[in-house]
Design an enzyme around this catalytic site. Structure first.
Site, PDB file in Angstrom:
ATOM      1  N   LYS A 183      22.759  86.683  57.040  1.00  0.00           N
ATOM      2  CA  LYS A 183      23.301  87.816  57.779  1.00  0.00           C
ATOM      3  C   LYS A 183      24.828  87.740  57.794  1.00  0.00           C
ATOM      4  CE  LYS A 183      24.429  88.442  62.076  1.00  0.00           C
ATOM      5  NZ  LYS A 183      25.644  89.284  62.028  1.00  0.00           N
ATOM      6  N   GLY A 235      30.620  80.173  62.939  1.00  0.00           N
ATOM      7  CA  GLY A 235      31.098  81.191  63.869  1.00  0.00           C
ATOM      8  C   GLY A 235      31.656  80.546  65.123  1.00  0.00           C
ATOM      9  N   SER A 236      31.563  81.278  66.220  1.00  0.00           N
ATOM     10  CA  SER A 236      32.204  80.782  67.438  1.00  0.00           C
ATOM     11  C   SER A 236      31.371  79.686  68.100  1.00  0.00           C
ATOM     12  CB  SER A 236      32.403  81.932  68.418  1.00  0.00           C
ATOM     13  OG  SER A 236      31.161  82.333  68.944  1.00  0.00           O
ATOM     14  N   THR A 237      32.049  78.828  68.838  1.00  0.00           N
ATOM     15  CA  THR A 237      31.392  77.741  69.557  1.00  0.00           C
ATOM     16  C   THR A 237      30.398  78.305  70.577  1.00  0.00           C
ATOM     17  OG1 THR A 237      33.253  76.271  69.237  1.00  0.00           O
ATOM     18  CG2 THR A 237      31.832  75.803  71.117  1.00  0.00           C
ATOM     19  N   GLU A 238      30.819  79.396  71.190  1.00  0.00           N
ATOM     20  CA  GLU A 238      29.979  80.048  72.193  1.00  0.00           C
ATOM     21  C   GLU A 238      28.607  80.430  71.621  1.00  0.00           C
ATOM     22  OE1 GLU A 238      32.262  83.392  73.418  1.00  0.00           O
ATOM     23  OE2 GLU A 238      30.578  84.225  74.545  1.00  0.00           O
ATOM     24  N   GLY A 240      27.345  79.360  68.816  1.00  0.00           N
ATOM     25  CA  GLY A 240      26.727  78.140  68.303  1.00  0.00           C
ATOM     26  C   GLY A 240      25.903  77.454  69.378  1.00  0.00           C
ATOM     27  N   GLU A 257      29.037  75.162  62.091  1.00  0.00           N
ATOM     28  CA  GLU A 257      30.464  75.014  61.817  1.00  0.00           C
ATOM     29  C   GLU A 257      31.168  75.980  62.756  1.00  0.00           C
ATOM     30  OE1 GLU A 257      33.794  75.813  60.853  1.00  0.00           O
ATOM     31  OE2 GLU A 257      33.279  76.375  58.791  1.00  0.00           O
ATOM     32  N   CYS A 291      38.992  78.753  61.088  1.00  0.00           N
ATOM     33  CA  CYS A 291      38.518  77.848  62.144  1.00  0.00           C
ATOM     34  C   CYS A 291      39.234  76.511  62.086  1.00  0.00           C
ATOM     35  CB  CYS A 291      37.010  77.673  62.063  1.00  0.00           C
ATOM     36  SG  CYS A 291      36.443  77.465  60.393  1.00  0.00           S
ATOM     37  N   GLU A 388      40.921  78.227  71.432  1.00  0.00           N
ATOM     38  CA  GLU A 388      41.135  78.749  70.088  1.00  0.00           C
ATOM     39  C   GLU A 388      41.596  80.205  70.200  1.00  0.00           C
ATOM     40  OE1 GLU A 388      37.644  79.270  67.607  1.00  0.00           O
ATOM     41  OE2 GLU A 388      38.794  78.612  65.872  1.00  0.00           O
TER      42      GLU A 388
END
Lengths: 477, 316
Positions: A183, A235-238, A240, A257, A291, A388
């Site tokens: 996706k 993508g974002s840590t959130e 993830g 990642e 990133c 970030e």
């Protein structure tokens, strides 16, 4: 004295072969998705580029089933040397269509054509070439004589390097014998769909690669689908964390990642002019939408003033604007939402007492742009030193001793990359050993190569992509 | 290291030891980094009006050069005529920066350029090797100055530099500068023989400390001659010098720059590394002999919309 203005040198947008509508790619065919279609815009002009069909829950199920079928019947049992032929073919087709891909990427993402042309597309091709080479040599990769694929990989990628991230995900998965449902990001689906065309051109068996455009709900549906054996997310840590929570206990293999807040350490004996170049490349490459961007500059106090002066002079020469102009150094921010996020964090920096310097470069009125910005007098406790920003904003901190540099560099929940600038070889080794980061660059920054493993520590994620280590994520070992 | 003031800079030239400390204390140059930057800037796309401007500016920066054992007064007169009026069919083409000849040809060149505004430069100091004693080098310089040279291109003693006798190189540049009188001094570093970018940076600073008005890459007799990364390092040196002292000094790449494309790459470097104020013949020159014709051909191509070829410009 003169005022030398370079003439605009726009790449022709016709090369992109932009179509009014794009459809999703399932089981070897382009089909209409049953989700709500989305419109993708050019962030440099805010014009709508194309309408893209998106997947619904049922489409995700169809795609995963197609991938499973392809895995069971064809791809999973095909000899590695045969798989390699297809992957090499994809690599060559990416090269053949490199101009088209570069222009389309710049249109859809807003990044300068010089970066999509010189970095994104060539590196994407390199990933297919590199992994094609591994396909028949997996027995020699150090994971036993006959490592097996995992099955169906569900992959979700971000908007900052749409084609490159698709290649990072698809190439190793295919080389190891897995099939893929990918996706792309909601704002940048186009090059992944051209990559799907390339898969078709390469006569890849139907179902081996499936591409489902859509927003977060499609991603969530995909990673949670029971037919998926492995999840790869960038993508974002959130997000993830959300994925990890929902997949906990499912037995699915995962690689993540995620975000970063990399330290770029400049010691007093550094090659200053090249350090300035490295700092610029570290944070202003791809508008800072990287990133592993070197967003925290740590400078030894004794050279801080001199370095900052050189840095501002250099940053002021960066040309911001039309992403298709070959002379543009910094392109557009990918979306209005991202621009607002950057503006909000920059305002927080000012409010917390950091000193803001913004490049005097002219910025277009239309489109989403943010002039390169450098914050000095930044302290560890400020938001701009910890969070970030994902934009062209650099935070500059100082240190007095090597130990302090390492301590400050590691004082972050992230750990994706780091940079060290010094002419002293022993200090490079000393500092690199102590850095808690997946990649440590010495006297350079943001260099990518398919042979080098890439990945993070702590909240920057786990697992590696690229190199021999990257194969492990797609093999049952 | 904080930036020393002008008085501190005069301190560093006190003796060999302090010169060495200063030159070796300059920030290093990372080879990979500088070459990457040079390659990156080389991809700037310059077209149309901006290209035409660059071509005219480059023409005005050319030091039209003949440095052959076979040079004759006739050859020098031809060169001077070309320098005054590079393209006979386009009167608006600017004259070149200077003609550059050996000392014994200076008088001929001075007569040749007349009052056109074209300077006469001469290579003195036992050019190109620099292998002679100081008395001979000074006499060589004097010969050129007396004959009317407005610009002296001297070579540094690379032997002394490479063996670390920085004081000797410094003293020699100071002495030649004094002998130049009102003539401008261009100091040739012969970067091809200095081998490392660190050495190029140190030699640039040495020449600036000693009062050189220009730092120049090469004699044109040694390969490699001028390269873009070396020129980048030298442009950084004059920019840093300006930042510390307020003085503007020039840069001259010489040798191997043959076509318009290359010349424009150098101008982009001048523009983006040193800064816009260096985009003038008083602060930037090209040491070249064959570059001018390509500039003229490209200029016509821009104006006429088609390429006519080398038979439409003069072969001087």
């Amino acid at each position: 004295m003169s005022n030398w203005e370079y003439a605009p040198a726009p790449e022709s947008r016709d090369i992109a072969n932009l179509k009014p509508a794009y459809r999703m790619f399932v089981d070897g065919k382009f089909v209409e998705g049953s989700g709500e279609p989305l419109k993708t815009v050019n962030p440099a002009t805010e014009e709508v580029l194309a309408e893209v069909s998106t997947a619904s829950k049922a489409d995700v199920d169809t795609a995963v089933k197609a991938a499973r079928r392809a895995y069971d019947r064809v791809w999973g049992r095909m000899p590695g040397a045969e798989r390699a032929k297809y992957i090499f073919r994809i690599a060559r087709l990416v090269q053949e269509r490199s101009r088209e891909l570069a222009v389309l990427e710049s249109l859809d993402n807003g990044k300068p054509i010089k970066e999509s042309r010189d970095v994104d597309v060539p590196t994407a091709a390199a990933h297919f070439f590199y992994h094609a080479g591994w396909a028949d040599k997996l027995g020699y990769a150090g994971f036993g004589p006959d490592p097996r694929p995992l099955g169906v990989a569900g992959q979700v990628i971000p908007w900052n390097f749409p084609l490159l991230m698709a290649s990072w995900k698809i190439a190793p998965a295919l080389a190891c014998g897995n099939t893929v449902v990918l996706k792309p990001a909601e704002t940048t689906p186009l090059t992944a769909l051209v990559l799907a065309e390339i898969c078709q051109q390469a006569e890849l068996p139907p179902g081996v690669v499936n591409i489902l455009p859509g927003a977060g709900d499609v991603g969530s549906e995909l990673v949670n689908h029971a037919g998926v054996d492995k999840v790869a997310f960038t993508g974002s840590t959130e997000v993830g964390k959300l994925i990890q929570r929902s997949l906990a206990g499912s037995g699915k293999k995962m690689t993540m990642e995620l975000g970063g807040k990399a330290a770029n350490i400049v010691f007093d004996d550094a090659p200053l002019d090249q350090a300035v170049e490295g700092i610029v490349n570290g944070i202003f490459f791809n508008q800072g939408h990287v990133c592993c961007a070197g967003s925290r500059l740590l400078v030894q106090e004794s050279i801080a003033d001199e370095l900052l002066e050189k840095l501002r002079t250099r940053v002021a020469t960066l040309r911001v604007g039309d992403s298709l102009d070959k002379n543009t150094d910094v392109g557009a921010i990918n979306s209005r939402a991202q621009l607002e996020k950057i503006q909000e964090l920059a305002a927080a920096g000012e409010a917390e007492g950091a000193q803001r310097w913004t490049s005097p470069v002219p910025v277009p009125d239309k489109g989403f742009f943010f002039a390169p910005t450098v914050f000095s007098d930044v302290q560890q406790s400020m938001r701009i030193a910890r969070e970030e920003i994902f934009g062209p904003v650099l935070s500059v901190l100082t240190f007095r001793t090597p130990d302090e540099a390492v301590a400050k560099a590691n004082n972050t929940p992230y750990g994706l990359s780091a940079g060290i600038w010094t002419e002293k070889g022993s200090r490079i080794l000393w500092a690199a050993q102590r850095m808690r980061a997946g990649v440590v660059w010495a006297n350079t920054f943001n260099r990518f190569d398919p042979t080098a493993p890439f990945g993070g520590y702590q909240e920057s994620g786990f697992g590696r992509e690229g190199g021999r280590a990257g194969l492990e994520a797609y093999l049952d070992v | 290291m904080s930036a020393p003031s002008t008085t501190e800079l005069s301190e560093v030239t006190r003796d060999d030891a302090s010169l060495r400390r200063f030159l070796h204390g300059l920030p290093g140059v990372d080879q990979v980094g500088v070459e990457q930057r040079a390659a990156g800037l080389g991809t700037r796309s310059i077209k149309k009006a901006s290209k035409l401007w660059a071509i005219d500016t480059a023409i005005s920066m050319v030091d039209l050069t003949t440095l052959e054992g076979a040079d004759t007064p006739g050859k020098v007169r031809t060169l001077a005529a070309k320098a005054r009026r590079p393209d006979p069919e386009y009167a608006e083409v600017p004259h070149v920066g200077a003609v550059c000849v050996y000392p014994d040809m200076v008088a001929t060149a001075v007569a040749g350029v007349g009052d056109s505004g074209v300077g006469v430069a001469s290579v003195a100091t036992a050019f190109p090797s620099g292998r002679s004693n100081r008395a001979v080098k000074l006499a060589d310089t004097q010969l050129a100055v007396d004959a009317g040279a407005a610009e002296i291109d001297m070579v540094i003693d690379r032997g002394a530099f490479l063996s670390g006798r920085y004081g000797q190189v410094y003293d020699e540049i100071v002495a030649i500068k004094a002998a130049c009188g009102s003539a401008h001094l261009k100091v040739i570093l012969e970067t091809g023989e200095l081998a490392t970018y660190d050495n190029v940076r140190r030699a640039s600073w040495l020449a600036l400390l000693a009062g050189g008005d220009f730092i120049k890459t090469s004699t044109g007799k040694v390969s490699p001659a001028a390269t873009l990364p070396v020129t980048h390092v030298m442009l950084q040196a004059v920019r840093d010098w300006r930042d510390r002292t307020g003085q503007l000094r020039g840069v001259k790449p010489a040798g191997g720059i043959r076509n318009t494309k290359d010349a424009i790459r150098y101008l982009v470097a001048v523009h983006e590394v040193a800064g816009e104020e260096w985009l003038t013949p008083t602060l930037f020159r090209f040491g070249a002999s064959s570059l001018l014709n390509d500039l003229l051909m490209q200029r016509r191509t821009q104006l006429e919309g088609h390429y006519s070829g080398p038979d439409y410009v003069t072969v001087d």
